[in-house]
Design a protein around this motif. Sequence first.
Motif, PDB file in Angstrom:
ATOM      1  N   ARG A  33       0.845  -1.207   0.000  1.00  0.00           N
ATOM      2  CA  ARG A  33       0.000   0.000   0.000  1.00  0.00           C
ATOM      3  C   ARG A  33       0.876   1.251   0.000  1.00  0.00           C
ATOM      4  O   ARG A  33       0.553   2.253   0.630  1.00  0.00           O
ATOM      5  CB  ARG A  33      -0.906   0.023   1.248  1.00  0.00           C
ATOM      6  CG  ARG A  33      -1.901  -1.103   1.358  1.00  0.00           C
ATOM      7  CD  ARG A  33      -3.053  -0.983   0.354  1.00  0.00           C
ATOM      8  NE  ARG A  33      -3.945  -2.126   0.469  1.00  0.00           N
ATOM      9  CZ  ARG A  33      -3.714  -3.301  -0.113  1.00  0.00           C
ATOM     10  NH1 ARG A  33      -2.638  -3.498  -0.864  1.00  0.00           N
ATOM     11  NH2 ARG A  33      -4.580  -4.282   0.045  1.00  0.00           N
ATOM     12  N   ALA A  34       1.983   1.153  -0.728  1.00  0.00           N
ATOM     13  CA  ALA A  34       2.959   2.243  -0.690  1.00  0.00           C
ATOM     14  C   ALA A  34       2.332   3.573  -1.095  1.00  0.00           C
ATOM     15  O   ALA A  34       2.684   4.628  -0.547  1.00  0.00           O
ATOM     16  CB  ALA A  34       4.153   1.914  -1.589  1.00  0.00           C
ATOM     17  N   ASP A  35       1.385   3.542  -2.020  1.00  0.00           N
ATOM     18  CA  ASP A  35       0.786   4.785  -2.496  1.00  0.00           C
ATOM     19  C   ASP A  35      -0.060   5.471  -1.432  1.00  0.00           C
ATOM     20  O   ASP A  35      -0.339   6.673  -1.530  1.00  0.00           O
ATOM     21  CB  ASP A  35      -0.105   4.508  -3.713  1.00  0.00           C
ATOM     22  CG  ASP A  35       0.722   4.123  -4.926  1.00  0.00           C
ATOM     23  OD1 ASP A  35       1.963   4.248  -4.856  1.00  0.00           O
ATOM     24  OD2 ASP A  35       0.121   3.684  -5.921  1.00  0.00           O
ATOM     25  N   ALA A  36      -0.480   4.695  -0.433  1.00  0.00           N
ATOM     26  CA  ALA A  36      -1.324   5.269   0.618  1.00  0.00           C
ATOM     27  C   ALA A  36      -0.512   5.813   1.787  1.00  0.00           C
ATOM     28  O   ALA A  36      -1.068   6.234   2.799  1.00  0.00           O
ATOM     29  CB  ALA A  36      -2.312   4.202   1.122  1.00  0.00           C
ATOM     30  N   ILE A  37       0.817   5.752   1.652  1.00  0.00           N
ATOM     31  CA  ILE A  37       1.707   6.163   2.741  1.00  0.00           C
ATOM     32  C   ILE A  37       2.517   7.362   2.265  1.00  0.00           C
ATOM     33  O   ILE A  37       2.959   7.406   1.118  1.00  0.00           O
ATOM     34  CB  ILE A  37       2.646   4.996   3.122  1.00  0.00           C
ATOM     35  CG1 ILE A  37       1.810   3.821   3.626  1.00  0.00           C
ATOM     36  CG2 ILE A  37       3.680   5.426   4.161  1.00  0.00           C
ATOM     37  CD1 ILE A  37       2.580   2.519   3.703  1.00  0.00           C
ATOM     38  N   ALA A  38       2.726   8.315   3.163  1.00  0.00           N
ATOM     39  CA  ALA A  38       3.490   9.515   2.816  1.00  0.00           C
ATOM     40  C   ALA A  38       4.889   9.439   3.406  1.00  0.00           C
ATOM     41  O   ALA A  38       5.130   8.741   4.382  1.00  0.00           O
ATOM     42  CB  ALA A  38       2.765  10.749   3.354  1.00  0.00           C
ATOM     43  N   GLY A  39       5.816  10.160   2.792  1.00  0.00           N
ATOM     44  CA  GLY A  39       7.120  10.360   3.416  1.00  0.00           C
ATOM     45  C   GLY A  39       8.221   9.490   2.862  1.00  0.00           C
ATOM     46  O   GLY A  39       8.005   8.510   2.167  1.00  0.00           O
ATOM     47  N   ASP A  40       9.446   9.881   3.214  1.00  0.00           N
ATOM     48  CA  ASP A  40      10.641   9.176   2.751  1.00  0.00           C
ATOM     49  C   ASP A  40      10.913   7.916   3.554  1.00  0.00           C
ATOM     50  O   ASP A  40      11.690   7.055   3.121  1.00  0.00           O
ATOM     51  CB  ASP A  40      11.875  10.089   2.896  1.00  0.00           C
ATOM     52  CG  ASP A  40      11.761  11.322   2.029  1.00  0.00           C
ATOM     53  OD1 ASP A  40      11.042  11.250   1.004  1.00  0.00           O
ATOM     54  OD2 ASP A  40      12.371  12.348   2.380  1.00  0.00           O
ATOM     55  N   ALA A  41      10.347   7.832   4.743  1.00  0.00           N
ATOM     56  CA  ALA A  41      10.583   6.676   5.616  1.00  0.00           C
ATOM     57  C   ALA A  41       9.262   6.229   6.208  1.00  0.00           C
ATOM     58  O   ALA A  41       8.318   7.017   6.335  1.00  0.00           O
ATOM     59  CB  ALA A  41      11.548   7.048   6.739  1.00  0.00           C
ATOM     60  N   VAL A  42       9.188   4.954   6.537  1.00  0.00           N
ATOM     61  CA  VAL A  42       8.006   4.430   7.222  1.00  0.00           C
ATOM     62  C   VAL A  42       8.486   3.477   8.317  1.00  0.00           C
ATOM     63  O   VAL A  42       9.498   2.793   8.155  1.00  0.00           O
ATOM     64  CB  VAL A  42       7.045   3.732   6.228  1.00  0.00           C
ATOM     65  CG1 VAL A  42       7.689   2.492   5.606  1.00  0.00           C
ATOM     66  CG2 VAL A  42       5.733   3.347   6.899  1.00  0.00           C
ATOM     67  N   ILE A  43       7.785   3.490   9.432  1.00  0.00           N
ATOM     68  CA  ILE A  43       8.107   2.601  10.546  1.00  0.00           C
ATOM     69  C   ILE A  43       6.999   1.559  10.645  1.00  0.00           C
ATOM     70  O   ILE A  43       5.819   1.902  10.616  1.00  0.00           O
ATOM     71  CB  ILE A  43       8.226   3.405  11.858  1.00  0.00           C
ATOM     72  CG1 ILE A  43       9.377   4.413  11.740  1.00  0.00           C
ATOM     73  CG2 ILE A  43       8.420   2.473  13.063  1.00  0.00           C
ATOM     74  CD1 ILE A  43       9.455   5.421  12.883  1.00  0.00           C
ATOM     75  N   CYS A  44       7.390   0.277  10.723  1.00  0.00           N
ATOM     76  CA  CYS A  44       6.418  -0.814  10.814  1.00  0.00           C
ATOM     77  C   CYS A  44       6.630  -1.541  12.133  1.00  0.00           C
ATOM     78  O   CYS A  44       7.739  -2.006  12.402  1.00  0.00           O
ATOM     79  CB  CYS A  44       6.625  -1.822   9.676  1.00  0.00           C
ATOM     80  SG  CYS A  44       6.488  -1.111   8.028  1.00  0.00           S
ATOM     81  N   VAL A  45       5.594  -1.654  12.934  1.00  0.00           N
ATOM     82  CA  VAL A  45       5.695  -2.431  14.163  1.00  0.00           C
ATOM     83  C   VAL A  45       5.304  -3.868  13.839  1.00  0.00           C
ATOM     84  O   VAL A  45       4.135  -4.160  13.585  1.00  0.00           O
ATOM     85  CB  VAL A  45       4.800  -1.851  15.272  1.00  0.00           C
ATOM     86  CG1 VAL A  45       4.959  -2.664  16.550  1.00  0.00           C
ATOM     87  CG2 VAL A  45       5.141  -0.382  15.516  1.00  0.00           C
ATOM     88  N   ALA A  46       6.301  -4.747  13.802  1.00  0.00           N
ATOM     89  CA  ALA A  46       6.073  -6.164  13.496  1.00  0.00           C
ATOM     90  C   ALA A  46       5.767  -6.836  14.821  1.00  0.00           C
ATOM     91  O   ALA A  46       6.648  -7.110  15.612  1.00  0.00           O
ATOM     92  CB  ALA A  46       7.297  -6.758  12.829  1.00  0.00           C
ATOM     93  N   SER A  47       4.477  -7.090  15.073  1.00  0.00           N
ATOM     94  CA  SER A  47       4.029  -7.251  16.453  1.00  0.00           C
ATOM     95  C   SER A  47       4.163  -8.646  17.021  1.00  0.00           C
ATOM     96  O   SER A  47       4.116  -8.802  18.248  1.00  0.00           O
ATOM     97  CB  SER A  47       2.590  -6.762  16.579  1.00  0.00           C
ATOM     98  OG  SER A  47       1.774  -7.389  15.623  1.00  0.00           O
ATOM     99  N   GLY A  48       4.353  -9.673  16.190  1.00  0.00           N
ATOM    100  CA  GLY A  48       4.474 -11.012  16.763  1.00  0.00           C
ATOM    101  C   GLY A  48       5.012 -12.032  15.783  1.00  0.00           C
ATOM    102  O   GLY A  48       4.972 -11.828  14.559  1.00  0.00           O
ATOM    103  N   GLY A  49       5.537 -13.126  16.338  1.00  0.00           N
ATOM    104  CA  GLY A  49       6.141 -14.168  15.508  1.00  0.00           C
ATOM    105  C   GLY A  49       5.753 -15.577  15.912  1.00  0.00           C
ATOM    106  O   GLY A  49       6.510 -16.514  15.645  1.00  0.00           O
TER     107      GLY A  49
END
Lengths: 322, 322
Positions: free
Chosen positions: B292-308
Amino acid sequence: LTDVAAIRAAAARATAIRRTPLLSAPALDRLAGRRVLVKAECLQVTGSFKARGAWAAVSALGPAERQRGILAYSSGNHAQGVAWAAAAHAVPATILMPSDAPATKIDGTRAFGAEVVLYDRATEDRDALGARLAAERGLTLIPPFDHPEVIAGQGTTGLEIAAQAADAGVAAADVLVCCGGGGLSAGIALALEAEAPGLRVRPVEPAGFDDMARSLAAGERLGNPPGARSICDAILTPRPGALTFPVLERLAGPGLAVSDAEALSAMRVAFETLRIVLEPGGAVSLTAALSRADAIAGDAVICVASGGNVAPALFAEAIRPA
Amino acid sequence: LTDVAAIRAAAARATAIRRTPLLSAPALDRLAGRRVLVKAECLQVTGSFKARGAWAAVSALGPAERQRGILAYSSGNHAQGVAWAAAAHAVPATILMPSDAPATKIDGTRAFGAEVVLYDRATEDRDALGARLAAERGLTLIPPFDHPEVIAGQGTTGLEIAAQAADAGVAAADVLVCCGGGGLSAGIALALEAEAPGLRVRPVEPAGFDDMARSLAAGERLGNPPGARSICDAILTPRPGALTFPVLERLAGPGLAVSDAEALSAMRVAFETLRIVLEPGGAVSLTAALSRADAIAGDAVICVASGGNVAPALFAEAIRPA
């Protein structure tokens, strides 16, 4: 020769190297029968500790060497580490890789912008090919382990282990290290000698490639018998390094050897209990903690999980329910 | 109600919680088209961020409550978090789990010494069963998200993100958070409001379970249409929390939704580029960064990978070459 001052200097230059976590899990402790602390170098930049030594070596080059470029031989992890460190320093990199190296590792190396030169392990002489390329292009060779700056860079792992083990309340323990030529083991041993003398390195190798263990036992550098095979591609080296062996002879405990099947099983344990991805050669330290518990002393053991660059099909095989 | 002071207090009590790394990889940045920083909560104790909220809630209990014990409902990650936190505080734990929860998660919960009571999702009333157990035994309920201390504990993730993003030179970015009831999203949003106001939480949900996204758009708490299915078991909740929704309505950006197939693909990308193990529900944040890159703004994005916490067979399917 490398000493702890060189390791500290490498750490001071290692601005892009990640301080990897020391992981643990109650379920892992139960399986191993003692407390297990896993230094997760699979989470290092480029997916293995090799980024540390490569960064140390490239960052130590002078302007003329940087301009001419560097050369490395590697089946994978060192290649990626050197390619990454070279790119970050704007140094051209030429990497000689065997044409049967894992595609993951060849692609990973190219992705960092290095020129990959493939050769046939069976019919071509790697050293002659490398010497010709180096001479033609004026390249500086960055060897995979037998090099003072490379050992210093790998030793930065040991500085972190010393601090993290102290935080975890562990002052005395075996430190199991996945061992090929011994660069990581020697670097860590030198760092621990200075900063955590109760922690003792023990190299771990694949069965059939336990040249370091046999050399330590014999007091001289020995090769491996011909014909052995292993899936632990990252740590299959013919004999201990000339620089690394004397360090380990002085500082390391007895070596350990594990089978491929045991390494696959440890990869599954790491997947389930720590949620990390290990490659076979990066898992042999944890393998020894799980499968050679009787050969290890103490209430706690530290395992350096040195890399996680593994093909999906092999990883899927490792985690498949028994 | 939770505020940043409560989050800071939870962080001060969180002696056994791990500060998880903020991971990145050039290959991941290339795939996403911008810089991606992944907060690897799969490396948290018990394999998910749920350990944070559970620790905060259990550590806030008084002596009488601790002696009587605690109760939790969960299909898995909250169960393991609560069981672990209870064991560490020597508090008896009773966990109600659906009998079709992943075996990995049921076994993991029992391994922490909790009493697991299984119920049939189709025929039994979980709330009635829980109320009866709580009354009979005098247990204190630790809800999965709609509880001030649980939100405060999850918010400690946000304090770490604020510090780690500053270290990485990122002052403004979307922070994509895997979202079930909204406890993690709300806690992080409150922490970032105080400590990194340029970072904005955006909840990410599985398609068909995007109740938070639709609720944020509508300005009121909405449920999900019946009949939807998803493999993202960790974050399938019927509607936003009464405590979490007002926080996110005030502080969060628009929600995002991704498909199961996209989540599996992101699990493979995390395996290859970061060498971490994500479960589907823990991967939807990274999925949005990739799909969904087009729906995100900015040069950087932070993703909280919440579980494994993922079954081996499902993980093997995710990483299978296409």
